[in-house]
Scaffold this motif. Structure first.
Motif, PDB file in Angstrom:
ATOM      1  N   THR A 180       0.916  -1.262  -0.108  1.00 21.59           N
ATOM      2  CA  THR A 180       0.007  -0.086  -0.034  1.00 21.59           C
ATOM      3  C   THR A 180       0.970   1.241   0.023  1.00 21.59           C
ATOM      4  OG1 THR A 180      -0.123   0.076   2.151  1.00 21.59           O
ATOM      5  CG2 THR A 180      -1.823  -1.278   1.320  1.00 21.59           C
ATOM      6  N   LEU A 181       2.135   1.007   0.026  1.00 14.71           N
ATOM      7  CA  LEU A 181       3.205   2.384   0.106  1.00 14.71           C
ATOM      8  C   LEU A 181       3.386   2.873  -1.179  1.00 14.71           C
ATOM      9  CD1 LEU A 181       5.527   0.822   2.576  1.00 14.71           C
ATOM     10  CD2 LEU A 181       3.562   2.284   3.052  1.00 14.71           C
ATOM     11  N   HIS A 182       3.207   1.976  -2.400  1.00 16.24           N
ATOM     12  CA  HIS A 182       3.401   2.682  -3.669  1.00 16.24           C
ATOM     13  C   HIS A 182       2.626   1.728  -4.652  1.00 16.24           C
ATOM     14  CE1 HIS A 182       6.334  -0.590  -4.476  1.00 16.24           C
ATOM     15  NE2 HIS A 182       6.794  -0.381  -3.104  1.00 16.24           N
ATOM     16  N   GLY A 183       2.459   2.471  -6.022  1.00 19.69           N
ATOM     17  CA  GLY A 183       1.964   1.800  -7.115  1.00 19.69           C
ATOM     18  C   GLY A 183       0.344   1.364  -6.901  1.00 19.69           C
ATOM     19  N   HIS A 184      -0.037   0.459  -7.444  1.00 16.28           N
ATOM     20  CA  HIS A 184      -1.545   0.201  -7.560  1.00 16.28           C
ATOM     21  C   HIS A 184      -1.793  -1.036  -6.416  1.00 16.28           C
ATOM     22  CE1 HIS A 184      -1.700   2.120 -11.349  1.00 16.28           C
ATOM     23  NE2 HIS A 184      -0.618   1.576 -11.733  1.00 16.28           N
ATOM     24  N   GLU A 185      -3.063  -1.082  -6.052  1.00 11.15           N
ATOM     25  CA  GLU A 185      -3.460  -1.888  -5.038  1.00 11.15           C
ATOM     26  C   GLU A 185      -4.656  -2.641  -5.443  1.00 11.15           C
ATOM     27  OE1 GLU A 185      -4.126   1.217  -2.172  1.00 11.15           O
ATOM     28  OE2 GLU A 185      -1.974   1.780  -2.475  1.00 11.15           O
ATOM     29  N   PHE A 186      -5.073  -3.815  -4.901  1.00 10.82           N
ATOM     30  CA  PHE A 186      -6.101  -4.698  -5.085  1.00 10.82           C
ATOM     31  C   PHE A 186      -7.137  -4.205  -3.870  1.00 10.82           C
ATOM     32  CE2 PHE A 186      -3.736  -7.790  -7.672  1.00 10.82           C
ATOM     33  CZ  PHE A 186      -4.548  -7.292  -8.819  1.00 10.82           C
ATOM     34  N   TYR A 187      -8.371  -4.069  -3.919  1.00 11.13           N
ATOM     35  CA  TYR A 187      -9.371  -4.158  -3.054  1.00 11.13           C
ATOM     36  C   TYR A 187     -10.621  -5.003  -3.206  1.00 11.13           C
ATOM     37  CZ  TYR A 187      -6.947   0.098  -1.607  1.00 11.13           C
ATOM     38  OH  TYR A 187      -6.046   0.820  -1.193  1.00 11.13           O
ATOM     39  N   ILE A 188     -11.094  -5.683  -2.110  1.00  7.67           N
ATOM     40  CA  ILE A 188     -12.342  -6.434  -2.430  1.00  7.67           C
ATOM     41  C   ILE A 188     -13.329  -5.586  -1.790  1.00  7.67           C
ATOM     42  CG2 ILE A 188     -13.709  -8.550  -1.438  1.00  7.67           C
ATOM     43  CD1 ILE A 188     -10.990  -9.796  -1.305  1.00  7.67           C
ATOM     44  N   THR A 189     -14.562  -5.320  -2.741  1.00  5.22           N
ATOM     45  CA  THR A 189     -15.780  -4.614  -2.262  1.00  5.22           C
ATOM     46  C   THR A 189     -16.792  -5.413  -2.673  1.00  5.22           C
ATOM     47  OG1 THR A 189     -16.496  -2.418  -2.312  1.00  5.22           O
ATOM     48  CG2 THR A 189     -15.571  -3.391  -4.524  1.00  5.22           C
ATOM     49  N   ARG A 190     -17.916  -4.864  -2.091  1.00  9.58           N
ATOM     50  CA  ARG A 190     -19.196  -5.594  -2.603  1.00  9.58           C
ATOM     51  C   ARG A 190     -19.793  -4.876  -3.741  1.00  9.58           C
ATOM     52  NH1 ARG A 190     -22.975  -8.913  -0.433  1.00  9.58           N
ATOM     53  NH2 ARG A 190     -25.244  -8.371  -0.669  1.00  9.58           N
ATOM     54  N   ALA A 191     -20.111  -5.775  -4.817  1.00  6.98           N
ATOM     55  CA  ALA A 191     -20.732  -5.223  -5.940  1.00  6.98           C
ATOM     56  C   ALA A 191     -22.225  -4.770  -6.071  1.00  6.98           C
ATOM     57  CB  ALA A 191     -20.703  -6.437  -7.086  1.00  6.98           C
ATOM     58  N   PRO A 192     -22.529  -3.664  -6.494  1.00  6.28           N
ATOM     59  CA  PRO A 192     -23.796  -3.043  -6.457  1.00  6.28           C
ATOM     60  C   PRO A 192     -24.761  -4.337  -6.893  1.00  6.28           C
ATOM     61  CG  PRO A 192     -22.679  -1.890  -7.908  1.00  6.28           C
ATOM     62  CD  PRO A 192     -21.616  -2.905  -7.554  1.00  6.28           C
ATOM     63  N   SER A 193     -26.151  -4.124  -6.081  1.00  6.21           N
ATOM     64  CA  SER A 193     -26.946  -5.186  -6.356  1.00  6.21           C
ATOM     65  C   SER A 193     -27.589  -5.105  -7.869  1.00  6.21           C
ATOM     66  CB  SER A 193     -28.302  -5.016  -5.553  1.00  6.21           C
ATOM     67  OG  SER A 193     -28.786  -3.705  -5.575  1.00  6.21           O
ATOM     68  N   SER A 194     -27.420  -3.865  -8.648  1.00  5.71           N
ATOM     69  CA  SER A 194     -27.793  -3.937 -10.050  1.00  5.71           C
ATOM     70  C   SER A 194     -26.981  -4.800 -11.002  1.00  5.71           C
ATOM     71  CB  SER A 194     -27.547  -2.520 -10.572  1.00  5.71           C
ATOM     72  OG  SER A 194     -26.331  -2.087 -10.419  1.00  5.71           O
ATOM     73  N   LEU A 195     -25.954  -5.245 -10.357  1.00  2.90           N
ATOM     74  CA  LEU A 195     -24.797  -6.297 -11.150  1.00  2.90           C
ATOM     75  C   LEU A 195     -25.123  -7.834 -10.775  1.00  2.90           C
ATOM     76  CD1 LEU A 195     -21.490  -4.261 -11.003  1.00  2.90           C
ATOM     77  CD2 LEU A 195     -23.163  -4.289 -12.866  1.00  2.90           C
ATOM     78  N   PHE A 196     -25.974  -8.042  -9.916  1.00  3.55           N
ATOM     79  CA  PHE A 196     -26.430  -9.512  -9.698  1.00  3.55           C
ATOM     80  C   PHE A 196     -26.765 -10.168 -10.645  1.00  3.55           C
ATOM     81  CE2 PHE A 196     -26.831  -8.853  -4.742  1.00  3.55           C
ATOM     82  CZ  PHE A 196     -25.437  -8.252  -4.411  1.00  3.55           C
ATOM     83  N   ASN A 197     -26.517 -11.419 -11.003  1.00  2.50           N
ATOM     84  CA  ASN A 197     -26.913 -12.210 -11.815  1.00  2.50           C
ATOM     85  C   ASN A 197     -26.399 -11.861 -13.340  1.00  2.50           C
ATOM     86  OD1 ASN A 197     -27.976 -14.215  -9.830  1.00  2.50           O
ATOM     87  ND2 ASN A 197     -29.637 -12.674  -9.579  1.00  2.50           N
ATOM     88  N   LEU A 198     -26.006 -10.945 -13.522  1.00  3.21           N
ATOM     89  CA  LEU A 198     -25.491 -10.513 -14.913  1.00  3.21           C
ATOM     90  C   LEU A 198     -24.138 -11.492 -15.237  1.00  3.21           C
ATOM     91  CD1 LEU A 198     -25.906  -6.524 -14.758  1.00  3.21           C
ATOM     92  CD2 LEU A 198     -27.442  -8.169 -15.896  1.00  3.21           C
ATOM     93  N   SER A 199     -24.128 -11.629 -16.644  1.00  2.00           N
ATOM     94  CA  SER A 199     -22.866 -12.464 -17.156  1.00  2.00           C
ATOM     95  C   SER A 199     -21.965 -11.371 -17.973  1.00  2.00           C
ATOM     96  CB  SER A 199     -23.424 -13.302 -18.279  1.00  2.00           C
ATOM     97  OG  SER A 199     -24.214 -12.525 -19.169  1.00  2.00           O
ATOM     98  N   PHE A 200     -20.955 -11.678 -18.068  1.00  5.56           N
ATOM     99  CA  PHE A 200     -19.854 -10.936 -18.709  1.00  5.56           C
ATOM    100  C   PHE A 200     -19.942 -11.001 -20.446  1.00  5.56           C
ATOM    101  CE2 PHE A 200     -17.857 -11.399 -14.566  1.00  5.56           C
ATOM    102  CZ  PHE A 200     -17.596 -10.258 -14.267  1.00  5.56           C
TER     103      PHE A 200
END
Length: 200
Positions: A180-200
């Motif tokens: 977290t000190l430099h560069g890019h990072e990964f985060y886990i977050t809850r997806a909005p309900s509008s995206l539930f059950n959608l396919s890519f």
């Protein structure tokens, strides 16, 4: 402000039980986290005489035995976000083997889980328990003791060393996304309900 008063006012904090030379880096990484520049509040509990990182504004140090119920009762665990149990190198000596450090870690987790069951049974949720493990043969015991996550010391670096042989330069990528000190990072977050059950 004395340490007891400071601890009393802690909320959503991270408790580190034990101490080793990786704790300083952990605290630095946590200082790189948080929204709008806020730093994670870290409470380190160990029997060492002096904590090298205690000077930081967001870091608190309590000199006490992290294995004792009386100590756990002072840590505001009902308001904590995470408890991190580190492989306590302050226990290391010529007489103590690495397996004994893991055994001490297992006992710490058992004590912690018993404390949650007996003294925090009223709480809606308990803090997540993340544990540092030295040897693979202790992993099953730590799972049985009730850890939420187990981090093997050395296994990640060994995997990265092997990966860098096969894919030159990959360590730079992982070094950046894991820090977290430099560069890019990964985060886990809850997806909005509008995206539930959608396919890519």
């Amino acid at each position: 402000m004395n340490i007891e008063k400071a601890i009393y006012h802690l909320n959503d904090h991270i408790v580190v039980l034990g101490y080793n030379d990786r704790v300083e880096r952990i605290v630095k990484e946590l200082a790189g986290e948080g929204l709008q520049g806020e730093k994670e509040k870290v409470l380190i509990v160990s029997e060492i005489d002096h904590c090298p990182v205690e000077e930081a504004q967001h870091v608190y140090f309590l000199q006490a035995d992290p294995m004792k119920v009386e100590t756990l009762a002072r840590l505001q665990l009902e308001k904590a976000k995470v408890v991190l149990v580190v492989a306590d190198s302050s226990l290391a000596s010529a007489d103590i083997q690495i397996g004994s450090i893991d055994a001490q870690t297992v006992l710490s987790v058992i004590t912690l889980q018993r404390y949650f069951a007996h003294y925090l049974s009223y709480a809606k949720k308990h803090p997540r328990v993340i544990v540092e493990c030295m040897e693979e043969n202790a992993v099953e015991h730590l799972k049985n003791a009730g850890c939420d996550e187990i981090v093997m010391v050395g296994s990640t670096s060994a995997a990265l060393l092997a990966a860098s042989v096969i894919n030159p330069g990959i360590t730079k990528f992982f070094g950046e996304v894991f820090s977290t000190l430099h560069g890019h990072e990964f985060y886990i977050t809850r997806a909005p309900s509008s995206l539930f059950n959608l396919s890519f």
